[in-house]
Enzyme design. Structure first.
Site, short mmCIF file in Angstrom:
data_model
loop_
_atom_site.label_atom_id
_atom_site.label_comp_id
_atom_site.label_asym_id
_atom_site.label_seq_id
_atom_site.Cartn_x
_atom_site.Cartn_y
_atom_site.Cartn_z
N GLU A 138 0.83 -1.21 0.00
CA GLU A 138 0.00 0.00 0.00
C GLU A 138 0.86 1.25 0.00
O GLU A 138 0.57 2.22 -0.69
CB GLU A 138 -0.95 0.01 1.21
N TYR A 198 -5.94 7.10 4.14
CA TYR A 198 -6.17 6.13 3.05
C TYR A 198 -5.44 4.82 3.33
O TYR A 198 -6.03 3.73 3.27
CB TYR A 198 -5.71 6.70 1.69
N ASP A 235 -9.18 6.90 -2.05
CA ASP A 235 -8.19 7.61 -2.86
C ASP A 235 -8.94 8.22 -4.04
O ASP A 235 -10.17 8.13 -4.12
CB ASP A 235 -7.05 6.68 -3.30
#
Ligand code: SF4
Length: 298
Positions: free
Chosen positions: A50, A133, A151
């Site tokens: 991520e 996020y 996002d």
């Protein structure tokens, strides 16, 4: 005493979510993109993926991600990594600050969470460099939390499906409502793939969209395009300049001082020096008399 309710006669608890996810998952069976990072199963590997895929195209992340988690397979391994090795492993991904922040996050995980990636959004957001996020993406993908990471892509799809210009908090609440309760990771993968291949920023392909029947924007005939900003000339951007300077210093022998160039790309010497000072402030470099070297702290 309340009468018994026949479940077959009960209204669905959340028909919008159910309809949306039935359509999304049916489409995703054949439309799923086979991305390397999706093979991650451990929370640490998911967290690394991520962080790497922020601001870097996810298709480009695969090889770097594989070698990174092979070399540093858990937070305690990364916590003691040297800056040179770390930045070398990050080469090509850009935004090198993320690499240092990830090491800080690894150190906090070791120090405060016994070396295990925490499972809640709040605890994840408490880690250095982990924003809302990424915290939600890790909570959903690694731990199945029914939360929607917003996002630009997820926000676009959810915003178009729901329609209207919702304030951020309300959009977040609506997006959380849409997440499949027992398949948060599949939901996120599906929405990301929908955003990348169908609900595209400038040219949404509504006629092929699996959720068009319930899309407020489509139904209202307002599948608007989002005009992309013109591509910058890379040699004129600060990001390009920082990347080039850092690469030059990283490639020098360990401990060696490198002269600051008089100019680079479209940047004159004062811009070069300003970029070097920024890299020093961010902990990448040490400076002395117009020379730079990689920071020696680890
Ligand atoms: S119908 Fe069009 S605007 Fe709506 S989600 Fe699908 S592609 Fe996006």
């Amino acid at each position: 005493m309340l009468p018994a309710v026949d479940p077959a006669l009960s209204p669905p608890r959340s028909p919008t979510r159910r309809r949306f996810n039935q359509a999304l998952f049916a489409w995703h069976v054949t439309a799923r993109r086979d991305l390397a990072v999706r093979h991650a199963t451990e929370p640490w590997a998911i967290l690394v993926a991520e962080v790497m895929s922020q601001q870097t195209q996810i298709e480009r992340v695969g090889p770097a991600w594989r070698s990174f988690v092979t070399r540093w397979p858990d937070p305690s391994a990364l916590a003691t990594a040297g800056t040179r090795d770390l930045l070398g492993a990050w080469a090509g991904l850009g935004y090198n600050r993320r690499a240092l922040a990830l090491r800080e996050a690894a150190r906090a995980i070791v120090r405060e969470h016994g070396g295990r990636v925490p499972a809640t959004v709040d605890a994840l957001e408490g880690l250095p460099g982990i924003g809302p996020y990424t915290a939600r993406a890790v909570a959903a993908s690694a731990f199945g939390a029914p939360v929607a990471p917003l996002d630009v892509n997820v926000r676009r799809v959810v915003g178009r499906v729901i329609g209207g210009d919702l304030p951020p908090k309300e959009l977040q609440a609506q997006a959380d409502m849409l997440v499949a309760r027992r398949a948060a990771r599949d939901w996120l993968d599906g929405v990301m793939d929908l955003a990348a291949t169908v609900c595209r920023p400038r040219t949404p392909r509504c006629a092929e969209c699996p959720v068009r029947a319930m899309c407020a924007t489509r139904q209202g005939g307002r599948a608007t395009s989002q005009r992309a900003a013109p591509a910058p000339r890379f040699p004129s951007t600060n990001r390009w300049l920082r990347g080039r300077l850092l690469a030059a210093v990283r490639e020098a022998p360990a401990g060696a001082w490198v002269d600051a160039p008089d100019g680079l790309g479209d940047h004159d010497r004062s811009a070069v020096l300003a970029a070097l000072r920024g890299l020093e402030r961010d902990g990448f470099l040490e400076l002395r008399d117009g020379q730079a070297r990689l920071a020696t702290h680890a």
